[in-house]
Design a protein around this motif. Sequence first.
Motif, PDB file in Angstrom:
ATOM      1  N   LYS A 102      32.608  20.159  16.571  1.00 30.26           N
ATOM      2  CA  LYS A 102      33.859  18.878  17.365  1.00 30.26           C
ATOM      3  C   LYS A 102      33.228  18.534  18.834  1.00 30.26           C
ATOM      4  O   LYS A 102      33.808  17.105  18.917  1.00 30.26           O
ATOM      5  CB  LYS A 102      34.864  20.035  17.429  1.00 30.26           C
ATOM      6  CG  LYS A 102      35.664  20.403  16.159  1.00 30.26           C
ATOM      7  CD  LYS A 102      36.936  21.354  16.821  1.00 30.26           C
ATOM      8  CE  LYS A 102      37.261  22.259  15.991  1.00 30.26           C
ATOM      9  NZ  LYS A 102      38.632  23.041  15.459  1.00 30.26           N
ATOM     10  N   THR A 103      32.788  18.974  19.207  1.00 33.27           N
ATOM     11  CA  THR A 103      31.733  18.467  20.434  1.00 33.27           C
ATOM     12  C   THR A 103      30.892  16.420  20.249  1.00 33.27           C
ATOM     13  O   THR A 103      30.954  16.071  20.266  1.00 33.27           O
ATOM     14  CB  THR A 103      31.600  19.487  21.387  1.00 33.27           C
ATOM     15  OG1 THR A 103      32.218  20.242  21.534  1.00 33.27           O
ATOM     16  CG2 THR A 103      30.375  17.967  22.764  1.00 33.27           C
ATOM     17  N   LEU A 104      30.652  17.664  18.980  1.00 31.86           N
ATOM     18  CA  LEU A 104      29.929  15.959  18.629  1.00 31.86           C
ATOM     19  C   LEU A 104      30.240  15.132  18.153  1.00 31.86           C
ATOM     20  O   LEU A 104      29.840  13.534  18.741  1.00 31.86           O
ATOM     21  CB  LEU A 104      28.936  16.816  17.029  1.00 31.86           C
ATOM     22  CG  LEU A 104      27.595  17.035  16.855  1.00 31.86           C
ATOM     23  CD1 LEU A 104      26.834  17.794  16.205  1.00 31.86           C
ATOM     24  CD2 LEU A 104      26.578  16.345  17.852  1.00 31.86           C
ATOM     25  N   MET A 110      33.812  10.806  25.736  1.00 34.83           N
ATOM     26  CA  MET A 110      34.946  11.366  25.755  1.00 34.83           C
ATOM     27  C   MET A 110      34.008  11.636  27.923  1.00 34.83           C
ATOM     28  O   MET A 110      33.444  11.731  27.850  1.00 34.83           O
ATOM     29  CB  MET A 110      35.316  12.950  25.752  1.00 34.83           C
ATOM     30  CG  MET A 110      34.140  14.100  26.236  1.00 34.83           C
ATOM     31  SD  MET A 110      34.100  15.189  24.681  1.00 34.83           S
ATOM     32  CE  MET A 110      35.451  15.968  24.462  1.00 34.83           C
ATOM     33  N   ASN A 111      35.172  11.593  28.881  1.00 34.73           N
ATOM     34  CA  ASN A 111      34.980  11.743  29.775  1.00 34.73           C
ATOM     35  C   ASN A 111      34.603  12.796  30.090  1.00 34.73           C
ATOM     36  O   ASN A 111      34.879  13.814  29.344  1.00 34.73           O
ATOM     37  CB  ASN A 111      36.677  10.898  30.877  1.00 34.73           C
ATOM     38  CG  ASN A 111      36.356   9.843  30.605  1.00 34.73           C
ATOM     39  OD1 ASN A 111      35.564   9.092  30.603  1.00 34.73           O
ATOM     40  ND2 ASN A 111      37.557   9.649  30.538  1.00 34.73           N
ATOM     41  N   TYR A 173      23.609   8.856  24.513  1.00 29.20           N
ATOM     42  CA  TYR A 173      23.865   9.642  24.498  1.00 29.20           C
ATOM     43  C   TYR A 173      23.681   9.821  26.456  1.00 29.20           C
ATOM     44  O   TYR A 173      21.814   8.666  26.690  1.00 29.20           O
ATOM     45  CB  TYR A 173      23.279  11.306  24.837  1.00 29.20           C
ATOM     46  CG  TYR A 173      23.699  11.519  23.549  1.00 29.20           C
ATOM     47  CD1 TYR A 173      25.280  10.975  22.814  1.00 29.20           C
ATOM     48  CD2 TYR A 173      23.164  12.988  22.944  1.00 29.20           C
ATOM     49  CE1 TYR A 173      25.949  11.500  22.078  1.00 29.20           C
ATOM     50  CE2 TYR A 173      23.300  13.642  21.682  1.00 29.20           C
ATOM     51  CZ  TYR A 173      24.696  13.249  21.233  1.00 29.20           C
ATOM     52  OH  TYR A 173      25.928  13.971  20.461  1.00 29.20           O
ATOM     53  N   PRO A 174      24.046   9.209  27.114  1.00 31.86           N
ATOM     54  CA  PRO A 174      23.775   9.272  28.798  1.00 31.86           C
ATOM     55  C   PRO A 174      23.022  10.010  29.830  1.00 31.86           C
ATOM     56  O   PRO A 174      23.178  10.600  30.197  1.00 31.86           O
ATOM     57  CB  PRO A 174      25.479   8.725  29.372  1.00 31.86           C
ATOM     58  CG  PRO A 174      26.073   9.803  28.844  1.00 31.86           C
ATOM     59  CD  PRO A 174      25.525  10.105  27.277  1.00 31.86           C
ATOM     60  N   ILE A 175      21.725  10.506  28.591  1.00 34.59           N
ATOM     61  CA  ILE A 175      21.264  11.522  29.629  1.00 34.59           C
ATOM     62  C   ILE A 175      20.290  11.112  30.596  1.00 34.59           C
ATOM     63  O   ILE A 175      20.001   9.959  30.945  1.00 34.59           O
ATOM     64  CB  ILE A 175      19.690  11.766  28.520  1.00 34.59           C
ATOM     65  CG1 ILE A 175      20.953  12.349  26.890  1.00 34.59           C
ATOM     66  CG2 ILE A 175      19.032  13.166  29.336  1.00 34.59           C
ATOM     67  CD1 ILE A 175      19.934  12.754  26.428  1.00 34.59           C
ATOM     68  N   ASP A 231      29.189  12.945  37.134  1.00 32.52           N
ATOM     69  CA  ASP A 231      28.884  11.972  37.304  1.00 32.52           C
ATOM     70  C   ASP A 231      29.068  11.001  35.518  1.00 32.52           C
ATOM     71  O   ASP A 231      29.254  10.552  35.302  1.00 32.52           O
ATOM     72  CB  ASP A 231      28.076  11.120  38.042  1.00 32.52           C
ATOM     73  CG  ASP A 231      26.622  12.674  36.870  1.00 32.52           C
ATOM     74  OD1 ASP A 231      26.638  12.875  35.978  1.00 32.52           O
ATOM     75  OD2 ASP A 231      25.936  12.109  36.994  1.00 32.52           O
ATOM     76  N   ASN A 232      30.034  12.300  34.720  1.00 32.69           N
ATOM     77  CA  ASN A 232      29.976  12.049  33.800  1.00 32.69           C
ATOM     78  C   ASN A 232      28.826  11.263  32.539  1.00 32.69           C
ATOM     79  O   ASN A 232      28.994  10.219  31.731  1.00 32.69           O
ATOM     80  CB  ASN A 232      30.971  10.919  33.784  1.00 32.69           C
ATOM     81  CG  ASN A 232      32.554  11.008  33.975  1.00 32.69           C
ATOM     82  OD1 ASN A 232      32.834  12.298  33.616  1.00 32.69           O
ATOM     83  ND2 ASN A 232      33.525  10.183  34.588  1.00 32.69           N
ATOM     84  N   LYS A 233      27.254  12.264  33.189  1.00 29.30           N
ATOM     85  CA  LYS A 233      26.514  12.404  32.345  1.00 29.30           C
ATOM     86  C   LYS A 233      25.622  12.723  31.962  1.00 29.30           C
ATOM     87  O   LYS A 233      26.946  14.159  32.249  1.00 29.30           O
ATOM     88  CB  LYS A 233      25.781  11.193  33.385  1.00 29.30           C
ATOM     89  CG  LYS A 233      26.130  10.336  33.932  1.00 29.30           C
ATOM     90  CD  LYS A 233      25.873   9.008  33.714  1.00 29.30           C
ATOM     91  CE  LYS A 233      26.475   7.869  34.075  1.00 29.30           C
ATOM     92  NZ  LYS A 233      26.530   6.210  33.248  1.00 29.30           N
ATOM     93  N   MET A 234      24.694  13.262  31.356  1.00 29.03           N
ATOM     94  CA  MET A 234      24.015  14.033  30.936  1.00 29.03           C
ATOM     95  C   MET A 234      23.291  14.640  31.092  1.00 29.03           C
ATOM     96  O   MET A 234      22.521  13.773  31.216  1.00 29.03           O
ATOM     97  CB  MET A 234      24.145  13.778  29.201  1.00 29.03           C
ATOM     98  CG  MET A 234      25.506  13.395  27.876  1.00 29.03           C
ATOM     99  SD  MET A 234      25.784  13.206  26.631  1.00 29.03           S
ATOM    100  CE  MET A 234      24.855  14.758  25.965  1.00 29.03           C
ATOM    101  N   THR A 235      22.604  16.574  31.285  1.00 29.79           N
ATOM    102  CA  THR A 235      21.980  16.783  31.483  1.00 29.79           C
ATOM    103  C   THR A 235      20.975  17.088  29.519  1.00 29.79           C
ATOM    104  O   THR A 235      21.699  18.442  29.545  1.00 29.79           O
ATOM    105  CB  THR A 235      21.555  18.109  32.588  1.00 29.79           C
ATOM    106  OG1 THR A 235      22.748  17.079  33.589  1.00 29.79           O
ATOM    107  CG2 THR A 235      20.467  18.056  33.327  1.00 29.79           C
TER     108      THR A 235
END
Length: 297
Positions: A102-104, A110-111, A173-175, A231-235
Amino acid sequence: ATSTARRSRTRFGAPRERPSSPASTTARSRCCSITTLPPTGRISRITSGEVVPIDIISVKDPNLKTRIYALGVKDDNYDDPNLNFNGLAATDAYNSYLKGWKTLQKLPGMNGTYAMILRHADADKGRDYNTLDKGDGPANWWKSCDTTLARQLNTKGRERAVELGKIFKDLQYPITRVISSEFCRAKETATLINAGPKVITDGRINHPDYNVSGSTLFQGMLDLMKEQPVDNKMTLVEAHHPINERRSDIAGFPDVIPFPWTGGYFVKVEQDHSVSFEGAVSYPMFKYFRDKKLNRL
């Protein structure tokens, strides 16, 4: 894991008609064994974490053919060499993977600030230096890429790490942060993924064979999340077993999360730096979702 065509169908969407596909009575996978279906149509085995395409043909009309995809969700059905390098089996693999699926489907639109906690890619070359029997060992042996000092990625692991990087780019993906264990197999995985940011190592998420943080890997992950900007980004975090084993009283996490090679789990970081578990995902799930989204199936 025992799966039925009906259950598989509900998990990965409606099947597609493939009139031009060759007749098939087998469950076919690019990554695991081919399983011939008995007359009952029941699949006897799907490797844990793998996504298997299954061709279904009408007995009455062989021209009626349908393809569905099934995920092996039971976390104790691995093949060698993965079978020999696993920790505790997941306590609720089915619902962990369902939540990850579901997350994928929601990311990256999504924010929210997210992290992917991944296990390094397939690695069975060599063994970690045995400090219990041999003492402290050579300086920085855990950082070595020498198979005589530490376990390293194999060919499949390197190929999957490179492909996973392509998948992340395809999914946009905003990594913006990449953090790895100091062990070569984890750092090499992060490097091969090539998400963009410089790979930063942190000993708090080292394998237990050399982790002097005085805490658990799971707690190390929680501490890392507290230090990341919201910050609405990804690690992207590259680590090891048992970072998937909940060793604190934090709510919402399974006691043990599925954690196959090149797979992992999502966490969401809130404004107060608290984290929530957003499901588990395997490498084949990433690949299947990318291919489905981009009409490559």
